[in-house]
Design an enzyme around this catalytic site. Sequence first.
Site, PDB file in Angstrom:
ATOM      1  N   THR A 102      32.272  34.989  38.316  1.00  0.00           N
ATOM      2  CA  THR A 102      31.387  36.010  38.885  1.00  0.00           C
ATOM      3  C   THR A 102      31.920  36.611  40.196  1.00  0.00           C
ATOM      4  OG1 THR A 102      30.221  34.216  39.981  1.00  0.00           O
ATOM      5  CG2 THR A 102      29.262  35.022  37.912  1.00  0.00           C
ATOM      6  N   VAL A 104      37.717  38.052  42.260  1.00  0.00           N
ATOM      7  CA  VAL A 104      38.910  37.816  41.428  1.00  0.00           C
ATOM      8  C   VAL A 104      38.501  37.561  39.978  1.00  0.00           C
ATOM      9  CG1 VAL A 104      40.930  36.327  41.096  1.00  0.00           C
ATOM     10  CG2 VAL A 104      40.227  36.954  43.411  1.00  0.00           C
ATOM     11  N   HIS A 161      45.357  45.892  50.153  1.00  0.00           N
ATOM     12  CA  HIS A 161      45.969  45.550  51.442  1.00  0.00           C
ATOM     13  C   HIS A 161      47.185  46.454  51.695  1.00  0.00           C
ATOM     14  CE1 HIS A 161      43.410  42.159  51.529  1.00  0.00           C
ATOM     15  NE2 HIS A 161      44.253  41.180  51.348  1.00  0.00           N
ATOM     16  N   GLN A 184      45.067  43.862  46.207  1.00  0.00           N
ATOM     17  CA  GLN A 184      45.203  42.404  46.377  1.00  0.00           C
ATOM     18  C   GLN A 184      44.325  41.624  45.416  1.00  0.00           C
ATOM     19  OE1 GLN A 184      42.897  43.933  48.131  1.00  0.00           O
ATOM     20  NE2 GLN A 184      41.235  42.468  48.093  1.00  0.00           N
ATOM     21  N   CYS A 206      47.637  36.549  48.445  1.00  0.00           N
ATOM     22  CA  CYS A 206      47.764  37.969  48.068  1.00  0.00           C
ATOM     23  C   CYS A 206      48.785  38.737  48.915  1.00  0.00           C
ATOM     24  CB  CYS A 206      46.402  38.645  48.138  1.00  0.00           C
ATOM     25  SG  CYS A 206      45.503  38.318  49.651  1.00  0.00           S
TER      26      CYS A 206
HETATM   27  P1  NAP Z   1      34.209  35.281  45.671  1.00  0.00           P
HETATM   28  O1  NAP Z   1      34.083  36.725  45.374  1.00  0.00           O
HETATM   29  O2  NAP Z   1      33.439  34.721  46.804  1.00  0.00           O
HETATM   30  O3  NAP Z   1      33.874  34.441  44.323  1.00  0.00           O
HETATM   31  C1  NAP Z   1      33.821  33.044  44.301  1.00  0.00           C
HETATM   32  C2  NAP Z   1      33.563  32.533  42.895  1.00  0.00           C
HETATM   33  O4  NAP Z   1      33.561  31.106  42.911  1.00  0.00           O
HETATM   34  C3  NAP Z   1      32.224  32.963  42.306  1.00  0.00           C
HETATM   35  O5  NAP Z   1      32.368  33.137  40.912  1.00  0.00           O
HETATM   36  C4  NAP Z   1      31.354  31.740  42.596  1.00  0.00           C
HETATM   37  O6  NAP Z   1      30.284  31.590  41.696  1.00  0.00           O
HETATM   38  C5  NAP Z   1      32.344  30.630  42.345  1.00  0.00           C
HETATM   39  N1  NAP Z   1      31.939  29.371  42.978  1.00  0.00           N
HETATM   40  C6  NAP Z   1      31.620  29.183  44.281  1.00  0.00           C
HETATM   41  N2  NAP Z   1      31.271  27.890  44.483  1.00  0.00           N
HETATM   42  C7  NAP Z   1      31.379  27.272  43.279  1.00  0.00           C
HETATM   43  C8  NAP Z   1      31.146  25.947  42.826  1.00  0.00           C
HETATM   44  N3  NAP Z   1      30.754  24.969  43.655  1.00  0.00           N
HETATM   45  N4  NAP Z   1      31.372  25.654  41.525  1.00  0.00           N
HETATM   46  C9  NAP Z   1      31.775  26.626  40.667  1.00  0.00           C
HETATM   47  N5  NAP Z   1      31.994  27.896  41.031  1.00  0.00           N
HETATM   48  C10 NAP Z   1      31.801  28.220  42.326  1.00  0.00           C
HETATM   49  O7  NAP Z   1      35.730  34.882  45.972  1.00  0.00           O
HETATM   50  P2  NAP Z   1      37.075  35.624  45.504  1.00  0.00           P
HETATM   51  O8  NAP Z   1      37.443  36.636  46.517  1.00  0.00           O
HETATM   52  O9  NAP Z   1      36.971  36.001  44.075  1.00  0.00           O
HETATM   53  O10 NAP Z   1      38.152  34.451  45.707  1.00  0.00           O
HETATM   54  C11 NAP Z   1      38.279  33.378  44.808  1.00  0.00           C
HETATM   55  C12 NAP Z   1      39.574  32.616  45.096  1.00  0.00           C
HETATM   56  O11 NAP Z   1      40.678  33.513  44.958  1.00  0.00           O
HETATM   57  C13 NAP Z   1      39.659  32.051  46.526  1.00  0.00           C
HETATM   58  O12 NAP Z   1      40.398  30.859  46.497  1.00  0.00           O
HETATM   59  C14 NAP Z   1      40.427  33.123  47.260  1.00  0.00           C
HETATM   60  O13 NAP Z   1      41.105  32.631  48.385  1.00  0.00           O
HETATM   61  C15 NAP Z   1      41.406  33.546  46.180  1.00  0.00           C
HETATM   62  N6  NAP Z   1      41.926  34.914  46.346  1.00  0.00           N
HETATM   63  C16 NAP Z   1      41.101  35.963  46.586  1.00  0.00           C
HETATM   64  C17 NAP Z   1      41.640  37.209  46.734  1.00  0.00           C
HETATM   65  C18 NAP Z   1      40.806  38.414  46.994  1.00  0.00           C
HETATM   66  O14 NAP Z   1      41.396  39.494  47.221  1.00  0.00           O
HETATM   67  N7  NAP Z   1      39.487  38.351  46.990  1.00  0.00           N
HETATM   68  C19 NAP Z   1      43.023  37.400  46.618  1.00  0.00           C
HETATM   69  C20 NAP Z   1      43.835  36.308  46.362  1.00  0.00           C
HETATM   70  C21 NAP Z   1      43.278  35.070  46.224  1.00  0.00           C
HETATM   71  P3  NAP Z   1      28.764  32.042  42.089  1.00  0.00           P
HETATM   72  O15 NAP Z   1      28.718  33.512  41.853  1.00  0.00           O
HETATM   73  O16 NAP Z   1      27.957  31.261  41.132  1.00  0.00           O
HETATM   74  O17 NAP Z   1      28.563  31.671  43.528  1.00  0.00           O
END
Ligand code: NAP
Length: 341
Positions: free
Chosen positions: A13, A16, A243, A316, A130
Amino acid sequence: MSQSYRVAILGATGAVGTELLILLEERNFPLSELKLLASPRSAGGTIQFRGQDLPIEAVCAESFKDVDIVLASAGGSVSKTWVDTIVAAGAVMIDNSSAFRMNAETPLVVPEVNPQAARIHKGVIANPNCTTILMVVAIYPLHQVQPIQRIVASTYQSASGAGARAMEEVKTQSAAVLRGEEPKPEILPYPLAFNLFPHNSPILENHYCEEEMKMVQETRKIFDDPNLRITATCVRVPVLRAHSEALNLEFGQPFDVDKARSLIAQAPGVTLVEDWQKNYFPMPIDASGKDDVLVGRIRQDISHSNSLDLWLCGDQIRKGAALNAVQIAELIIEKNWLKPS
Ligand code: NAP
């Protein structure tokens, strides 16, 4: 790819996770089953995929039974919680978090740069940070021809790099500022609308922040050059998505700028964007939603005969996270490297 695979997205959800779903559909990934896993907060909802409503499940120990590939994007602590269960279930985990990137036995892979690193794994393959992915895809075509000796990187990182909620926060803050109200930071530490601040990752003992040291250490690992000199300043800017990075690259001897331009123009995963007459170069709005990293303003550094300057923008969430992970999955399927060795 005649076979099809059972895939789970852990964090389906999030920013990413949402992009992973788009890419699996767009690239016609060979799926026999797709499981959408998130926290209990999202359980019970559904997400449309290939015209069907797929249920979102709260992750649990049973979630990884009969799964071949887990695309993990729920943060480092969630990845650490489930890694043993995933590997014990016989699945390979392609992890977007920083939890395992610097482990010696975990390959850190960018398919355009070091695909062979994915061959030997113990059930976990890490996706780099990223900013690192975007940078190495852009500079590897030059590094291959003449090794880079030193990199000075300055980044301009969008709000969505901190997740889906941070991106929403910038929109809400911007609307508040335009109404003459104070912007309220909730997810990010300071107001980002009409502002910028040094990257919000923790500050380390050497006074670099974590994001900056990820660029340093991960680039060295991907290029397999522990002595590569690299310094970075990472900044969060009020851009919603994609980015940007200003890079100064020092070589052992002068690098012909036209040769650099033509190498970048031909490289996989990179598009040269330069119109010197119109002063038109890569911008985050043009990079958003694109697979390629956009590179331009390649020029001789007037302060150092062995150095070039360049500018890049890349999505990113896409190449910096979801696309790179899907490319790794496609790579290990194609090469038959799914099983640990
Ligand atoms: P995000 O938008 O905050 O999404 C986090 C996801 O993790 C949601 O699906 C959330 O589900 C789930 N989650 C949180 N706590 C959980 C738990 N205890 N058990 C199972 N699922 C859980 O974060 P994001 O930006 O997509 O980033 C995700 C990862 O990718 C991170 O490690 C981040 O550093 C990495 N990343 C992100 C980017 C970027 O540009 N955003 C780029 C490179 C890497 P709910 O909706 O149920 O809370």
